[in-house]
Write a protein that holds these residues in place. Structure first.
Motif, PDB file in Angstrom:
ATOM      1  N   LEU A   1       0.833  -1.207   0.000  1.00  0.00           N
ATOM      2  CA  LEU A   1       0.000   0.000   0.000  1.00  0.00           C
ATOM      3  C   LEU A   1       0.864   1.252   0.000  1.00  0.00           C
ATOM      4  CD1 LEU A   1      -3.003  -0.794   2.365  1.00  0.00           C
ATOM      5  CD2 LEU A   1      -2.721  -1.247  -0.071  1.00  0.00           C
TER       6      LEU A   1
ATOM      7  N   ALA B   1       4.250  -0.661  -3.992  1.00  0.00           N
ATOM      8  CA  ALA B   1       3.341  -0.578  -5.149  1.00  0.00           C
ATOM      9  C   ALA B   1       4.091  -0.532  -6.481  1.00  0.00           C
ATOM     10  CB  ALA B   1       2.433   0.637  -5.007  1.00  0.00           C
TER      11      ALA B   1
ATOM     12  N   ARG C   1     -11.157  -5.279  -6.751  1.00  0.00           N
ATOM     13  CA  ARG C   1      -9.738  -5.390  -6.375  1.00  0.00           C
ATOM     14  C   ARG C   1      -9.097  -4.015  -6.352  1.00  0.00           C
ATOM     15  NH1 ARG C   1      -6.812  -8.575 -10.366  1.00  0.00           N
ATOM     16  NH2 ARG C   1      -8.639  -9.246 -11.516  1.00  0.00           N
ATOM     17  N   LYS C   2      -8.121  -3.805  -5.471  1.00  0.00           N
ATOM     18  CA  LYS C   2      -7.347  -2.556  -5.480  1.00  0.00           C
ATOM     19  C   LYS C   2      -6.308  -2.692  -6.588  1.00  0.00           C
ATOM     20  CE  LYS C   2      -8.337   0.441  -2.128  1.00  0.00           C
ATOM     21  NZ  LYS C   2      -8.373   0.182  -0.704  1.00  0.00           N
ATOM     22  N   VAL C   3      -6.291  -1.743  -7.495  1.00  0.00           N
ATOM     23  CA  VAL C   3      -5.330  -1.811  -8.597  1.00  0.00           C
ATOM     24  C   VAL C   3      -4.103  -1.000  -8.202  1.00  0.00           C
ATOM     25  CG1 VAL C   3      -4.969  -1.421 -11.053  1.00  0.00           C
ATOM     26  CG2 VAL C   3      -7.257  -2.012 -10.213  1.00  0.00           C
TER      27      VAL C   3
ATOM     28  N   GLY D   1      -0.782   1.160  -7.953  1.00  0.00           N
ATOM     29  CA  GLY D   1      -0.336   2.319  -8.720  1.00  0.00           C
ATOM     30  C   GLY D   1      -1.434   3.351  -8.929  1.00  0.00           C
ATOM     31  N   PHE D   2      -2.618   3.075  -8.391  1.00  0.00           N
ATOM     32  CA  PHE D   2      -3.709   4.058  -8.489  1.00  0.00           C
ATOM     33  C   PHE D   2      -4.158   4.476  -7.098  1.00  0.00           C
ATOM     34  CE2 PHE D   2      -3.994   2.103 -12.637  1.00  0.00           C
ATOM     35  CZ  PHE D   2      -4.293   3.189 -13.461  1.00  0.00           C
ATOM     36  N   GLY D   3      -4.603   5.717  -6.995  1.00  0.00           N
ATOM     37  CA  GLY D   3      -5.145   6.223  -5.725  1.00  0.00           C
ATOM     38  C   GLY D   3      -4.055   6.746  -4.811  1.00  0.00           C
ATOM     39  N   HIS D   4      -4.470   7.559  -3.882  1.00  0.00           N
ATOM     40  CA  HIS D   4      -3.530   8.142  -2.931  1.00  0.00           C
ATOM     41  C   HIS D   4      -4.311   8.678  -1.745  1.00  0.00           C
ATOM     42  CE1 HIS D   4      -0.226  10.577  -1.382  1.00  0.00           C
ATOM     43  NE2 HIS D   4       0.553   9.782  -2.102  1.00  0.00           N
ATOM     44  N   ARG D   5      -3.755   8.547  -0.558  1.00  0.00           N
ATOM     45  CA  ARG D   5      -4.451   9.038   0.622  1.00  0.00           C
ATOM     46  C   ARG D   5      -4.623  10.557   0.589  1.00  0.00           C
ATOM     47  NH1 ARG D   5      -5.243   7.322   5.763  1.00  0.00           N
ATOM     48  NH2 ARG D   5      -6.120   5.518   4.752  1.00  0.00           N
TER      49      ARG D   5
ATOM     50  N   LYS E   1      -6.191  13.455  -4.389  1.00  0.00           N
ATOM     51  CA  LYS E   1      -7.410  12.829  -4.895  1.00  0.00           C
ATOM     52  C   LYS E   1      -7.668  13.231  -6.351  1.00  0.00           C
ATOM     53  CE  LYS E   1      -8.260  10.578  -1.073  1.00  0.00           C
ATOM     54  NZ  LYS E   1      -7.850   9.155  -0.965  1.00  0.00           N
TER      55      LYS E   1
ATOM     56  N   MET F   1      -9.468   3.343 -15.895  1.00  0.00           N
ATOM     57  CA  MET F   1      -9.686   3.682 -14.476  1.00  0.00           C
ATOM     58  C   MET F   1     -10.329   5.062 -14.371  1.00  0.00           C
ATOM     59  SD  MET F   1      -9.437   2.757 -11.347  1.00  0.00           S
ATOM     60  CE  MET F   1      -8.240   2.053 -10.239  1.00  0.00           C
TER      61      MET F   1
ATOM     62  N   ILE G   1     -10.240   7.576 -10.623  1.00  0.00           N
ATOM     63  CA  ILE G   1      -9.064   7.519  -9.734  1.00  0.00           C
ATOM     64  C   ILE G   1      -7.789   7.687 -10.573  1.00  0.00           C
ATOM     65  CG2 ILE G   1      -7.774   6.102  -8.070  1.00  0.00           C
ATOM     66  CD1 ILE G   1     -10.429   4.752  -7.356  1.00  0.00           C
TER      67      ILE G   1
ATOM     68  N   ASN H   1      -0.639   7.119  -9.238  1.00  0.00           N
ATOM     69  CA  ASN H   1       0.366   7.739  -8.362  1.00  0.00           C
ATOM     70  C   ASN H   1       1.761   7.494  -8.951  1.00  0.00           C
ATOM     71  OD1 ASN H   1       1.307   5.134  -7.300  1.00  0.00           O
ATOM     72  ND2 ASN H   1      -0.684   5.071  -6.278  1.00  0.00           N
TER      73      ASN H   1
ATOM     74  N   ASP I   1       4.151   5.564  -8.388  1.00  0.00           N
ATOM     75  CA  ASP I   1       4.597   4.180  -8.617  1.00  0.00           C
ATOM     76  C   ASP I   1       4.137   3.645  -9.972  1.00  0.00           C
ATOM     77  OD1 ASP I   1       5.905   3.972  -6.162  1.00  0.00           O
ATOM     78  OD2 ASP I   1       4.008   3.593  -5.144  1.00  0.00           O
TER      79      ASP I   1
HETATM   80  N1  COA Z   1      -7.909   0.523  -7.103  1.00  0.00           N
HETATM   81  C1  COA Z   1      -9.261   0.426  -7.059  1.00  0.00           C
HETATM   82  N2  COA Z   1     -10.027   1.180  -6.260  1.00  0.00           N
HETATM   83  C2  COA Z   1      -9.407   2.068  -5.481  1.00  0.00           C
HETATM   84  C3  COA Z   1      -7.996   2.228  -5.472  1.00  0.00           C
HETATM   85  C4  COA Z   1      -7.257   1.403  -6.321  1.00  0.00           C
HETATM   86  N3  COA Z   1      -5.943   1.500  -6.356  1.00  0.00           N
HETATM   87  N4  COA Z   1      -7.665   3.176  -4.591  1.00  0.00           N
HETATM   88  C5  COA Z   1      -8.806   3.611  -4.052  1.00  0.00           C
HETATM   89  N5  COA Z   1      -9.851   2.943  -4.587  1.00  0.00           N
HETATM   90  C6  COA Z   1     -11.256   3.114  -4.264  1.00  0.00           C
HETATM   91  C7  COA Z   1     -11.578   2.409  -2.970  1.00  0.00           C
HETATM   92  O1  COA Z   1     -11.943   1.065  -3.196  1.00  0.00           O
HETATM   93  C8  COA Z   1     -12.711   3.234  -2.448  1.00  0.00           C
HETATM   94  O2  COA Z   1     -13.864   2.903  -3.172  1.00  0.00           O
HETATM   95  P1  COA Z   1     -15.284   2.792  -2.427  1.00  0.00           P
HETATM   96  O3  COA Z   1     -15.542   4.184  -1.897  1.00  0.00           O
HETATM   97  O4  COA Z   1     -16.195   2.350  -3.497  1.00  0.00           O
HETATM   98  O5  COA Z   1     -15.077   1.795  -1.331  1.00  0.00           O
HETATM   99  C9  COA Z   1     -12.312   4.647  -2.845  1.00  0.00           C
HETATM  100  O6  COA Z   1     -11.476   4.499  -3.998  1.00  0.00           O
HETATM  101  C10 COA Z   1     -11.555   5.398  -1.759  1.00  0.00           C
HETATM  102  O7  COA Z   1     -10.399   4.655  -1.451  1.00  0.00           O
HETATM  103  P2  COA Z   1      -9.733   4.514  -0.043  1.00  0.00           P
HETATM  104  O8  COA Z   1      -9.303   3.103   0.142  1.00  0.00           O
HETATM  105  O9  COA Z   1     -10.576   5.133   1.023  1.00  0.00           O
HETATM  106  O10 COA Z   1      -8.476   5.419  -0.200  1.00  0.00           O
HETATM  107  P3  COA Z   1      -7.344   5.509   0.842  1.00  0.00           P
HETATM  108  O11 COA Z   1      -7.013   6.923   0.960  1.00  0.00           O
HETATM  109  O12 COA Z   1      -7.598   4.789   2.096  1.00  0.00           O
HETATM  110  O13 COA Z   1      -6.209   4.649   0.121  1.00  0.00           O
HETATM  111  C11 COA Z   1      -4.355   3.938  -0.979  1.00  0.00           C
HETATM  112  C12 COA Z   1      -5.125   5.138  -0.475  1.00  0.00           C
HETATM  113  C13 COA Z   1      -3.057   4.438  -1.599  1.00  0.00           C
HETATM  114  C14 COA Z   1      -4.025   2.984   0.171  1.00  0.00           C
HETATM  115  C15 COA Z   1      -5.203   3.193  -2.041  1.00  0.00           C
HETATM  116  O14 COA Z   1      -5.542   4.096  -3.065  1.00  0.00           O
HETATM  117  C16 COA Z   1      -4.499   1.977  -2.585  1.00  0.00           C
HETATM  118  O15 COA Z   1      -4.527   0.904  -1.961  1.00  0.00           O
HETATM  119  N6  COA Z   1      -3.853   2.092  -3.789  1.00  0.00           N
HETATM  120  C17 COA Z   1      -3.127   0.993  -4.362  1.00  0.00           C
HETATM  121  C18 COA Z   1      -1.731   0.888  -3.749  1.00  0.00           C
HETATM  122  C19 COA Z   1      -0.803   1.960  -4.217  1.00  0.00           C
HETATM  123  O16 COA Z   1      -0.679   2.261  -5.382  1.00  0.00           O
HETATM  124  N7  COA Z   1      -0.090   2.539  -3.244  1.00  0.00           N
HETATM  125  C20 COA Z   1       0.898   3.581  -3.487  1.00  0.00           C
HETATM  126  C21 COA Z   1       0.461   4.855  -2.865  1.00  0.00           C
HETATM  127  S1  COA Z   1       1.582   6.169  -3.286  1.00  0.00           S
END
Ligand code: COA
Length: 378
Positions: free
Chosen positions: A223, A227, A256-258, A260-264, A267, A303, A309, A312, A314
């Motif tokens: 996470l 990644a 599934r979490k994909v 390389g996508f998403g970020h805490r 947004k 995506m 989403i 990031n 990675d």
């Molecule tokens: N793939 C699919 N869906 C994703 C996603 C991903 N990579 N990242 C977030 N989402 C979805 C979540 O399932 C959630 O959907 P929902 O509201 O329908 O349940 C929504 O987006 C919000 O996601 P959330 O898990 O609350 O975000 P977060 O801030 O807790 O998580 C990460 C941030 C980075 C942990 C998360 O985006 C992730 O696991 N990404 C993949 C790992 C990665 O690339 N990490 C490197 C970070 S620099």
């Protein structure tokens, strides 16, 4: 207010725990600055060495400062014979992040003045860690393939030397530049999980090596830093651009979490992605391997269309390292090689005005009860 009445912020989401001067992440405008300088400008115009100095000192170095710093860093790239012996005995199948974590921990035991905890000594240790981590990576890269250790060279940049200690040769300047850019982009990023971990560790007045060892442990997870490796494994699994859209749709359908996508924090897009994408594209042109970025483009578009989403850092760095010929399980250690600057800067900042980090928890376990002697328990 008692912990029982408090609002819980799971994952510390949205919680501001302290101040910092080192970097500012601005998700609303997709920007990241190190001591006020936009990371994109630093990546294009400065070497990783200049950025390391900036992160530690708060200013970009002048020519004299840079020359002195570079000489000091290069003179400390060597490892002790005992650490090399220990690394030779590491299990060959071990993950390089575990190897690095253990090697850094060992380095802590080799410190001749462990009782010294002043800022000057910690800065000296930070430079030594910056210098030695690539050498440790090279040693493990070689040993696990049954090859001999290659001593670091003092006439190469940190980026160039990394290739030398792993492969025994330095690639074209285009490749070294793309790698250097990735180090600048990975160097620092606010209170992310691993950086916060290092601050928690030293807030008990534990030492800098313990903080960095814990930072490596935190970064390993998929996470966080892990990644970039997961992204490349995903691209290899997909294999062909023609399969990319369907693969993404299935992954999303299966929730599934994909990787390389998403970020805490970001947004609406990661500020570092456009620069890394540009250099990943240069690697594709340079090596003729265009397929990985073609797959990546389709994944990103799908995506975006389905969930909105964004990728990031990675996401482009994984395939960029692959095209440079680096083994996949070394991608997160490369992140360490860069983030050692940010971690140690945060450790020093924490120690300069320390307060033990000790949050509260809300108890949801059993109500209070009396102990019954073992003979009386059913
Ligand atoms: N793939 C699919 N869906 C994703 C996603 C991903 N990579 N990242 C977030 N989402 C979805 C979540 O399932 C959630 O959907 P929902 O509201 O329908 O349940 C929504 O987006 C919000 O996601 P959330 O898990 O609350 O975000 P977060 O801030 O807790 O998580 C990460 C941030 C980075 C942990 C998360 O985006 C992730 O696991 N990404 C993949 C790992 C990665 O690339 N990490 C490197 C970070 S620099």
């Amino acid at each position: 207010m008692s912990a029982e009445d408090s609002t819980i912020h799971r994952g510390l989401e949205g919680v501001v725990v302290d101040t910092t001067r080192i970097s500012k992440v601005m998700p609303e405008i997709n920007a990241l600055v190190y001591h006020g300088y936009p990371v994109q400008e630093l990546a294009e115009q400065c070497s990783f060495e200049e950025v390391a100095w900036l992160i530690w000192h708060g200013e970009l170095p002048n020519a004299k400062q840079l020359a002195e710093f570079t000489a000091a860093e290069r003179s400390q790239r060597g490892m002790s014979a005992s650490l090399l012996d220990v690394m030779r005995k590491f299990p060959r199948a071990a993950h390089p992040m575990d190897a690095l974590r253990t090697a850094v921990s060992f380095l802590g035991m080799e410190d001749r003045e462990p009782e010294k905890e002043d800022a000057t000594t910690n800065l000296r240790r930070s430079v030594a860690l910056l210098a030695k981590i690539p050498t440790m990576m090279g040693a493990f890269y070689r040993f696990r393939q049954g090859q001999e250790f290659i001593a670091p060279r003092a006439d190469l940049s940190i980026a160039g030397n990394f290739f030398h200690v792993c492969f025994g040769k330095v690639p074209a300047p285009e490749v070294v530049k793309a790698f250097d850019v990735s180090l600048v982009l990975y160097a620092e990023h606010g209170f992310n999980a691993s950086t916060f971990t290092t601050r928690v560790v030293v807030s008990s007045l534990s030492d800098i090596y313990s903080g960095v060892t814990a930072g490596i442990a935190s970064l390993k997870g998929p996470l966080h830093g892990g990644a970039n490796e997961a992204v490349m494994k995903m691209l290899l699994e997909i294999g062909e651009p023609a399969r990319a859209r369907e693969w993404m749709l299935t992954a999303l359908r299966e929730k599934r979490k994909v990787m390389g996508f998403g970020h805490r924090v970001y947004k609406h897009g990661d500020s570092r992605v456009p620069t890394m994408k540009k250099y990943a594209r240069k690697m594709a042109e340079f090596t003729g391997q265009t397929k990985w970025l073609d797959i990546a483009d389709i994944l990103e578009a799908t995506m975006q269309e389905q969930k909105g989403i964004c990728p990031n850092l990675d996401f482009p760095s994984g395939p960029a390292y692959y095209m440079m010929g680096v083994a996949i399980d070394f991608y997160t250690p490369i992140f360490v090689m860069a983030r050692i600057t940010g971690w140690t800067a945060h450790i020093m900042e924490q120690l300069a005005d320390n307060r033990l980090i000790r949050p509260l928890s809300q108890y949801i376990g059993h109500g209070e009860r009396r102990v019954v002697p073992v003979s009386g328990r059913s």
